[in-house]
Design a protein around this motif. Structure first.
Motif, PDB file in Angstrom:
ATOM      1  N   GLN A  73      -2.941  -0.144   7.510  1.00  0.00           N
ATOM      2  CA  GLN A  73      -4.339  -0.505   8.115  1.00  0.00           C
ATOM      3  C   GLN A  73      -4.538  -1.940   8.477  1.00  0.00           C
ATOM      4  O   GLN A  73      -4.462  -2.489   7.516  1.00  0.00           O
ATOM      5  N   GLY A  74      -4.579  -2.236   9.637  1.00  0.00           N
ATOM      6  CA  GLY A  74      -4.692  -3.446  10.085  1.00  0.00           C
ATOM      7  C   GLY A  74      -3.230  -4.142  10.014  1.00  0.00           C
ATOM      8  O   GLY A  74      -2.238  -3.550  10.145  1.00  0.00           O
ATOM      9  N   ASN A  75      -3.279  -5.418   9.290  1.00  0.00           N
ATOM     10  CA  ASN A  75      -1.684  -6.231   8.993  1.00  0.00           C
ATOM     11  C   ASN A  75      -1.561  -5.709   7.387  1.00  0.00           C
ATOM     12  O   ASN A  75      -0.819  -6.332   6.974  1.00  0.00           O
ATOM     13  N   TRP A  76      -2.057  -4.496   6.886  1.00  0.00           N
ATOM     14  CA  TRP A  76      -1.835  -4.154   5.413  1.00  0.00           C
ATOM     15  C   TRP A  76      -0.839  -2.949   5.433  1.00  0.00           C
ATOM     16  O   TRP A  76      -1.070  -2.250   6.407  1.00  0.00           O
ATOM     17  N   ALA A  77      -0.120  -2.877   4.449  1.00  0.00           N
ATOM     18  CA  ALA A  77       0.680  -1.801   4.442  1.00  0.00           C
ATOM     19  C   ALA A  77       0.665  -1.027   2.759  1.00  0.00           C
ATOM     20  O   ALA A  77       0.319  -2.019   2.035  1.00  0.00           O
ATOM     21  N   LYS A  78       0.250   0.208   2.726  1.00  0.00           N
ATOM     22  CA  LYS A  78       0.000   0.617   1.575  1.00  0.00           C
ATOM     23  C   LYS A  78       1.478   1.389   0.787  1.00  0.00           C
ATOM     24  O   LYS A  78       2.195   1.998   1.842  1.00  0.00           O
ATOM     25  N   LEU A  79       1.719   0.927  -0.313  1.00  0.00           N
ATOM     26  CA  LEU A  79       3.061   1.142  -0.880  1.00  0.00           C
ATOM     27  C   LEU A  79       2.848   2.306  -1.891  1.00  0.00           C
ATOM     28  O   LEU A  79       1.693   2.368  -2.868  1.00  0.00           O
ATOM     29  N   ASP A  80       3.678   3.065  -1.888  1.00  0.00           N
ATOM     30  CA  ASP A  80       3.908   4.458  -2.785  1.00  0.00           C
ATOM     31  C   ASP A  80       4.099   3.701  -4.233  1.00  0.00           C
ATOM     32  O   ASP A  80       5.585   3.644  -4.285  1.00  0.00           O
ATOM     33  N   ARG A  81       3.524   3.733  -5.168  1.00  0.00           N
ATOM     34  CA  ARG A  81       3.855   3.322  -6.420  1.00  0.00           C
ATOM     35  C   ARG A  81       3.641   4.323  -7.430  1.00  0.00           C
ATOM     36  O   ARG A  81       2.922   5.084  -7.423  1.00  0.00           O
ATOM     37  N   ILE A  82       4.486   4.107  -8.496  1.00  0.00           N
ATOM     38  CA  ILE A  82       4.344   5.342  -9.586  1.00  0.00           C
ATOM     39  C   ILE A  82       3.233   5.360 -10.518  1.00  0.00           C
ATOM     40  O   ILE A  82       2.394   6.375 -10.562  1.00  0.00           O
ATOM     41  N   ASP A  83       2.475   4.113 -10.851  1.00  0.00           N
ATOM     42  CA  ASP A  83       1.338   4.008 -11.393  1.00  0.00           C
ATOM     43  C   ASP A  83       0.176   4.074 -10.644  1.00  0.00           C
ATOM     44  O   ASP A  83      -0.741   5.068 -10.944  1.00  0.00           O
ATOM     45  N   GLN A  84       0.023   3.303  -9.588  1.00  0.00           N
ATOM     46  CA  GLN A  84      -1.069   3.557  -8.756  1.00  0.00           C
ATOM     47  C   GLN A  84      -0.582   2.648  -7.475  1.00  0.00           C
ATOM     48  O   GLN A  84       0.290   1.599  -7.120  1.00  0.00           O
ATOM     49  N   ASP A  85      -0.778   3.507  -6.221  1.00  0.00           N
ATOM     50  CA  ASP A  85      -0.742   2.980  -5.036  1.00  0.00           C
ATOM     51  C   ASP A  85      -1.334   1.504  -4.693  1.00  0.00           C
ATOM     52  O   ASP A  85      -2.140   1.278  -5.383  1.00  0.00           O
ATOM     53  N   CYS A  86      -0.817   0.749  -3.859  1.00  0.00           N
ATOM     54  CA  CYS A  86      -1.369  -0.516  -3.700  1.00  0.00           C
ATOM     55  C   CYS A  86      -1.282  -0.909  -2.218  1.00  0.00           C
ATOM     56  O   CYS A  86      -0.071  -0.399  -1.533  1.00  0.00           O
ATOM     57  N   TRP A  87      -1.759  -2.240  -1.972  1.00  0.00           N
ATOM     58  CA  TRP A  87      -1.489  -2.729  -0.669  1.00  0.00           C
ATOM     59  C   TRP A  87      -1.251  -4.116  -0.602  1.00  0.00           C
ATOM     60  O   TRP A  87      -1.317  -4.789  -1.448  1.00  0.00           O
ATOM     61  N   VAL A  88      -0.281  -4.443   0.357  1.00  0.00           N
ATOM     62  CA  VAL A  88       0.426  -5.840   0.610  1.00  0.00           C
ATOM     63  C   VAL A  88       0.349  -6.147   1.913  1.00  0.00           C
ATOM     64  O   VAL A  88       0.152  -5.364   2.876  1.00  0.00           O
ATOM     65  N   ALA A  89       0.369  -7.230   2.425  1.00  0.00           N
ATOM     66  CA  ALA A  89       0.300  -7.941   3.937  1.00  0.00           C
ATOM     67  C   ALA A  89       1.855  -7.631   4.347  1.00  0.00           C
ATOM     68  O   ALA A  89       2.738  -7.985   3.670  1.00  0.00           O
ATOM     69  N   GLN A  90       1.510  -6.762   5.525  1.00  0.00           N
ATOM     70  CA  GLN A  90       2.887  -6.411   6.076  1.00  0.00           C
ATOM     71  C   GLN A  90       3.994  -7.414   6.373  1.00  0.00           C
ATOM     72  O   GLN A  90       5.113  -7.096   6.404  1.00  0.00           O
ATOM     73  N   ARG A  91       3.443  -8.684   6.630  1.00  0.00           N
ATOM     74  CA  ARG A  91       4.415  -9.864   7.002  1.00  0.00           C
ATOM     75  C   ARG A  91       5.147 -10.482   6.168  1.00  0.00           C
ATOM     76  O   ARG A  91       6.304 -10.976   6.280  1.00  0.00           O
ATOM     77  N   PHE A  92       5.126  -9.717   4.863  1.00  0.00           N
ATOM     78  CA  PHE A  92       6.136 -10.213   3.673  1.00  0.00           C
ATOM     79  C   PHE A  92       7.044  -9.121   3.332  1.00  0.00           C
ATOM     80  O   PHE A  92       7.547  -9.025   2.412  1.00  0.00           O
TER      81      PHE A  92
END
Length: 170
Positions: A73-92
């Motif tokens: 979503q925009g410059n963010w990527a949603k990560l599939d995590r065990i406890d709770q999905d979360c978002w990080v900046a794609q550039r990292f």
């Protein structure tokens, strides 16, 4: 009469029967979501509850951590995590596992020497002009590669650490 019945059977025709209102057919949705394996390319990375810089930090990731990116979503990527999905900046994130940090040096203290540019660079743009490009194949010019390396912090463009990004085009 026999000829008419035979023709009807051969043509696949059959008497129609009114069975009342028809039930719409339901097509099941795809139950799988495609994910892409990525690696954390920065020393540490905050994984946030929402795709916003001020959002609550759900988890902190370290350099080289293997993650699965599910959507963007925009410059963010949603990560599939065990406890709770979360978002990080794609550039990292990187498609390739990053090299380990130089021994005895903290990532925060280590900074490779600045190279002497061998090409005329475009005027510096603000960090707000950083897009979602993060690999050399996406760069349109050497100047753009320098911009993403120096202004946007996309360190993976400088694979050998000599300060020159995307050496195939610079």
């Amino acid at each position: 009469m026999l000829i008419i019945i035979a023709i009807g059977k051969c043509s696949g025709g059959s008497p129609t029967v009114d069975e009342g209102p028809s039930t719409p057919s339901i097509t099941p949705l795809a139950s799988t979501v495609e994910t892409m394996v990525m690696y954390v390319a920065s020393a540490s990375l905050n994984c946030r509850a929402e795709p916003e810089p001020a959002s609550r930090v759900v988890e902190q990731l370290g350099r080289g951590d293997r993650v699965e990116a599910r959507e963007t979503q925009g410059n963010w990527a949603k990560l599939d995590r065990i406890d709770q999905d979360c978002w990080v900046a794609q550039r990292f994130l990187s498609e390739n596992e990053p090299e380990p940090e130089p021994a005895g040096r903290s990532a925060a203290l280590y900074s490779p020497p600045a190279p002497e540019p061998t090409v005329e660079l475009a005027p510096r743009r603000s960090a707000a002009s950083c897009g979602i490009k993060w690999k050399c194949g996406q760069m349109d010019s050497c100047a753009e590669a320098y911009h993403y390396l120096n202004d946007c912090g996309v360190g993976r463009l400088d694979g050998d650490g000599d300060g020159v990004p995307c050496e195939s085009i610079c």
